[in-house]
Design an enzyme around this catalytic site. Structure first.
Site, short mmCIF file in Angstrom:
data_model
loop_
_atom_site.label_atom_id
_atom_site.label_comp_id
_atom_site.label_asym_id
_atom_site.label_seq_id
_atom_site.Cartn_x
_atom_site.Cartn_y
_atom_site.Cartn_z
N ARG A 30 16.60 18.51 45.82
CA ARG A 30 16.96 19.89 46.08
C ARG A 30 16.44 20.24 47.48
NH1 ARG A 30 14.84 19.81 40.78
NH2 ARG A 30 16.36 20.42 39.17
N LYS A 69 11.81 21.74 39.27
CA LYS A 69 11.82 23.00 38.54
C LYS A 69 10.91 22.93 37.32
CE LYS A 69 16.39 24.76 39.80
NZ LYS A 69 17.71 25.19 39.28
N HIS A 104 23.41 21.86 49.04
CA HIS A 104 23.31 21.50 47.63
C HIS A 104 24.44 20.57 47.20
CE1 HIS A 104 21.03 22.08 44.01
NE2 HIS A 104 22.10 22.40 43.31
N ARG A 159 23.46 16.98 47.08
CA ARG A 159 22.80 16.54 45.84
C ARG A 159 23.84 16.23 44.77
NH1 ARG A 159 18.19 17.03 42.26
NH2 ARG A 159 18.60 18.46 40.54
N HIS A 200 16.78 16.60 35.67
CA HIS A 200 17.40 17.52 34.71
C HIS A 200 16.75 17.38 33.34
CE1 HIS A 200 21.40 17.75 37.16
NE2 HIS A 200 20.50 18.63 37.57
N TYR A 231 27.03 18.24 36.53
CA TYR A 231 26.71 18.08 37.94
C TYR A 231 27.62 17.08 38.63
CZ TYR A 231 22.83 19.77 40.77
OH TYR A 231 22.06 20.47 41.65
#
Length: 307
Positions: A162, A185, A253, A256, A279, A288
């Site tokens: 990211r 995250k 992004h 990615r 993830h 994705y």
């Protein structure tokens, strides 16, 4: 807006956020969003009732209260996606608050989130991704800035980082090792292999960067020596996509997304790609990637022992 909260409710919200931070490792941005969404809901109740909502009011919420709030939010222009996010935060708070206060927040938890069409990511074609890496520094006003921008986008595409993760690297991470431990995250850590091309791009930037890169300081610097603003990376992408004739979806992004899609197209394992991206859910990884159902079925039929 916090003035619309009863002191006990404000304290409860602070306790919930502290628990989310401590036990669930919620990121600062996530906590800010939670606080804003729940505070907005509680402020609506205060306006709706004419007084801040205390424990008894919160325990006695009815379905009509929830519907009134959702109608109010839609009326002020909140989109379905944003409302669904706000509802999720409100449910999370009330699930915790109900356990603490000894009541079942049935009315809150039974509300269905509004449906919305999830935007699918649009990765770049392989040749377009390579062209971006080759040309992203073309319009930089100084050679070291060109090397910096090339290094950043190479990390996004070559390692699937990211933008916040790439810009979160510090001087201690240089020169790049064979693998990076990335905190993503929710504070979740993952190990990401570093391709030679990414290491070379960062080395080229380090060789010409005019600033002292202290171990605890940011690896990527802005023109004045401070931490590189992600908006500057986005602007570099805007310039290069104009040069290459790429669509507006060619953002940092998107690199990615491209990393994940191109790995899967090359026969990469979906579970392994999930780990590389960080993830929590395999369904997120599937969304994705831009590999169609036929491609997934081909992989399935080639790999399944009973195929």
């Amino acid at each position: 807006m916090s003035l619309a909260l009863a002191p006990s409710t404000r304290a409860a919200l602070a306790d919930w956020l502290a628990e989310e931070r401590a036990l669930n490792a919620a990121a600062a941005n996530t906590l800010s969003a939670y606080a804003a969404d729940v505070t907005g809901f509680l402020a609506f109740l205060a306006t709706y009732d004419g007084a801040p909502a205390g424990p008894a009011r919160l325990a006695g919420l009815e379905l009509r209260d929830m519907r009134a709030w959702m109608a109010h939010e839609r009326g002020r222009g909140l989109g379905a996606r944003s409302l669904a996010r706000a509802l999720s935060a409100v449910k999370g708070f009330f699930r915790w608050y109900g356990r603490r206060e000894g009541f079942e927040p049935t009315a809150v938890l039974s509300v269905r989130a509004p449906k919305f069409r999830r935007k699918l990511p649009r990765p770049l074609a392989e040749d377009a991704a390579r062209a971006v890496l080759d040309m992203v520094g073309e319009s930089a006003r100084e050679p070291w800035i060109a090397a910096r921008d090339t290094a950043v986008v190479t990390l996004l595409y070559g390692c699937g980082l990211r933008i916040s993760e790439a810009l979160g690297l510090t001087g201690r991470d240089a020169p790049l090792p064979a693998t990076l431990v990335i905190r993503g995250k929710g504070g979740k850590e993952r190990v990401v292999p570093v391709l030679p091309a990414a290491r070379d791009a960062v080395d080229a930037y380090l060789a010409v960067c005019p600033f002292d890169l202290a171990p605890d300081g940011p690896l990527f610097r802005g023109a004045r020596g401070g931490a590189l603003n992600p908006r500057l990376v986005a602007r570099s992408m805007e310039r290069v996509r104009a040069l290459l004739g790429l669509p507006a979806t060619a953002t940092p992004h998107a690199l990615r997304h491209s990393f994940a899609t191109h790995l899967l197209e090359a026969g990469g394992d979906l579970r392994a790609i999930q780990e590389l991206l960080g993830h929590a859910s395999l369904s997120t990884t599937q969304a994705y990637t831009a590999v169609d159902t036929a491609r997934l079925m081909a992989v399935y039929e080639a790999a399944h022992p009973k195929a």
